[in-house]
Design an enzyme around this catalytic site. Structure first.
Site, short mmCIF file in Angstrom:
data_model
loop_
_atom_site.label_atom_id
_atom_site.label_comp_id
_atom_site.label_asym_id
_atom_site.label_seq_id
_atom_site.Cartn_x
_atom_site.Cartn_y
_atom_site.Cartn_z
CG MET A 30 -1.28 -10.91 -63.43
SD MET A 30 0.05 -9.77 -63.87
CE MET A 30 -0.22 -9.58 -65.61
CG LEU A 33 -10.54 -13.11 -64.45
CD1 LEU A 33 -11.38 -13.91 -63.45
CD2 LEU A 33 -9.12 -13.67 -64.50
CG HIS A 37 -7.67 -15.36 -67.27
ND1 HIS A 37 -8.02 -14.22 -67.96
CD2 HIS A 37 -6.36 -15.21 -66.95
CE1 HIS A 37 -6.97 -13.42 -68.04
NE2 HIS A 37 -5.95 -13.99 -67.45
N GLY A 147 -1.45 -21.44 -68.35
CA GLY A 147 -1.81 -21.47 -69.77
C GLY A 147 -0.59 -21.59 -70.67
CD GLN A 148 2.11 -24.28 -74.63
OE1 GLN A 148 2.36 -24.76 -73.53
NE2 GLN A 148 3.01 -24.16 -75.59
CD GLN A 153 3.53 -17.11 -66.44
OE1 GLN A 153 3.72 -15.93 -66.24
NE2 GLN A 153 2.31 -17.62 -66.53
CB VAL A 176 -8.80 -19.98 -74.80
CG1 VAL A 176 -10.18 -19.58 -75.28
CG2 VAL A 176 -8.89 -21.21 -73.89
NE ARG A 187 0.48 -6.43 -71.09
CZ ARG A 187 1.01 -7.31 -70.23
NH1 ARG A 187 0.91 -8.60 -70.45
NH2 ARG A 187 1.62 -6.90 -69.14
P1 AMP Z 1 -2.45 -13.54 -66.67
O1 AMP Z 1 -3.67 -13.04 -65.99
O2 AMP Z 1 -2.21 -12.93 -68.01
O3 AMP Z 1 -1.23 -13.55 -65.78
O4 AMP Z 1 -2.73 -15.06 -66.98
C1 AMP Z 1 -3.07 -15.97 -65.96
C2 AMP Z 1 -3.01 -17.36 -66.52
O5 AMP Z 1 -3.94 -17.48 -67.61
C3 AMP Z 1 -1.63 -17.72 -67.08
O6 AMP Z 1 -1.32 -19.05 -66.72
C4 AMP Z 1 -1.83 -17.57 -68.56
O7 AMP Z 1 -0.95 -18.37 -69.33
C5 AMP Z 1 -3.26 -18.01 -68.72
N1 AMP Z 1 -3.82 -17.49 -69.97
C6 AMP Z 1 -3.87 -16.20 -70.37
N2 AMP Z 1 -4.38 -16.10 -71.61
C7 AMP Z 1 -4.69 -17.36 -72.00
C8 AMP Z 1 -5.27 -17.92 -73.18
N3 AMP Z 1 -5.61 -17.18 -74.23
N4 AMP Z 1 -5.42 -19.26 -73.23
C9 AMP Z 1 -5.05 -20.04 -72.17
N5 AMP Z 1 -4.51 -19.58 -71.04
C10 AMP Z 1 -4.33 -18.25 -70.96
#
Ligand code: AMP
Length: 291
Positions: A30, A33, A37, A147-148, A153, A176, A187
């Protein structure tokens, strides 16, 4: 990096890649970044010939009282970061492009979608699975990277892929964290300096649970009690859930001996934060090892 805003153009570009026999990887985001990400992008870059990323703040996964309007948007910085990571294709559609007037088809993973985040965010996972299914159809990658950090999700998407026989491998990358342990999140830009410090209690609670597991405590009820006790030390942090569940079914487990996901979500003011660890087995990721 080629940037596409229309579905038809992105679809055509991806078709071309596949025709060339190239291995195509997809990283849905989303935007706003951060290094979390980018770790997914790097994993994709390491194993795929062509890397496609998407930036789409998906209105369908936000509830009416959630932060859709104020969700951080940092387009130029994001484009520069993806360029630097050698992403080949970036898909950044408008909401109208993804959901033209009259679109009425949704993908719903029943059951799983009402657990953990789905319980407190009704309709959230319906939004996630619908947009991910659409992105899968548009890009048709060989591998998609998630991401874990968003463990629930991951479970919901894996179930969708299994149930619908989607021929895409789901690769899950570890969380991460900031140097102090806080799981990176877009956020965090909502938090002030004090809240940023208070947010760390989620990580402290998970680490304390890990410590107790390492000392031989396997009972979920006791571990949850311990974790909630740690979070209670920071009264500004309001727990949404702290649960110990099976990583695939998201159902509570009474003990962690077979491996379990310890997942927490909490509000700090109006900001909702999540974090998790996997205990009782080697990997910190709900891994692909057995799949
Ligand atoms: P989002 O932009 O929040 O929808 O996240 C996009 C992707 O990045 C999703 O698969 C998340 O799980 C992954 N993601 C977000 N934050 C982290 C993080 N701190 N470590 C690893 N992956 C992440």
């Amino acid at each position: 990096m080629r940037i596409y805003k229309s579905v038809a153009e992105m679809q055509a570009a991806c078709r071309e890649v596949r025709r060339g026999g190239k291995r195509l990887g997809l990283v849905p985001t989303m935007g706003a970044l951060h290094a979390g990400h980018l770790s997914l992008v790097r994993a994709a870059r390491a194993s795929c010939d062509v890397v496609a990323a998407t930036i789409f703040v998906n209105p369908l996964q936000f509830g009416p009282n959630e932060d859709l309007a104020k969700y951080p948007r940092t387009w130029e910085k994001d484009v520069a970061a993806l360029e630097a990571e050698r992403v080949d294709l970036l898909f950044a559609p408008s909401p109208e492009e993804m959901y033209p007037p009259g679109a009425t088809t949704y993908v719903i993973v029943e059951g799983l979608s009402e657990k953990l985040d789905g319980k407190s965010r009704p309709g959230h996972f319906r939004g996630v699975t619908t947009v991910v299914a659409k992105l899968f159809e548009i890009v048709r990658p060989e591998v998609a990277f998630f991401g874990q950090k968003d463990a629930a999700q991951v479970a919901v998407i894996r179930k969708m892929v299994d149930d619908l026989n989607v021929d895409i491998r789901i690769q899950v990358c570890p969380i991460v964290r900031e140097p102090d342990g806080l799981a990176m999140s877009s956020r965090h830009s909502y938090l002030d300096v004090n809240q940023r410090k208070q947010a760390l209690v989620l990580h402290r609670a998970l680490m304390r649970i890990q410590f107790e597991v390492d000392r031989g405590q396997g009972l979920s009820a006791r571990l949850i009690e311990t974790g909630k006790g740690v979070i209670a030390e920071v009264p500004e942090v309001k727990i949404d859930y702290l649960e110990i569940v099976d990583p695939d079914t998201l159902d509570p487990v009474s003990d962690v001996s077979k491996g379990a996901l310890v997942a927490v979500a909490a509000y700090l003011g109006t900001t909702r934060l999540i974090d998790n660890i996997v205990v009782g087995r080697q990997s910190s990721v709900v891994s692909d090892a057995n799949r």
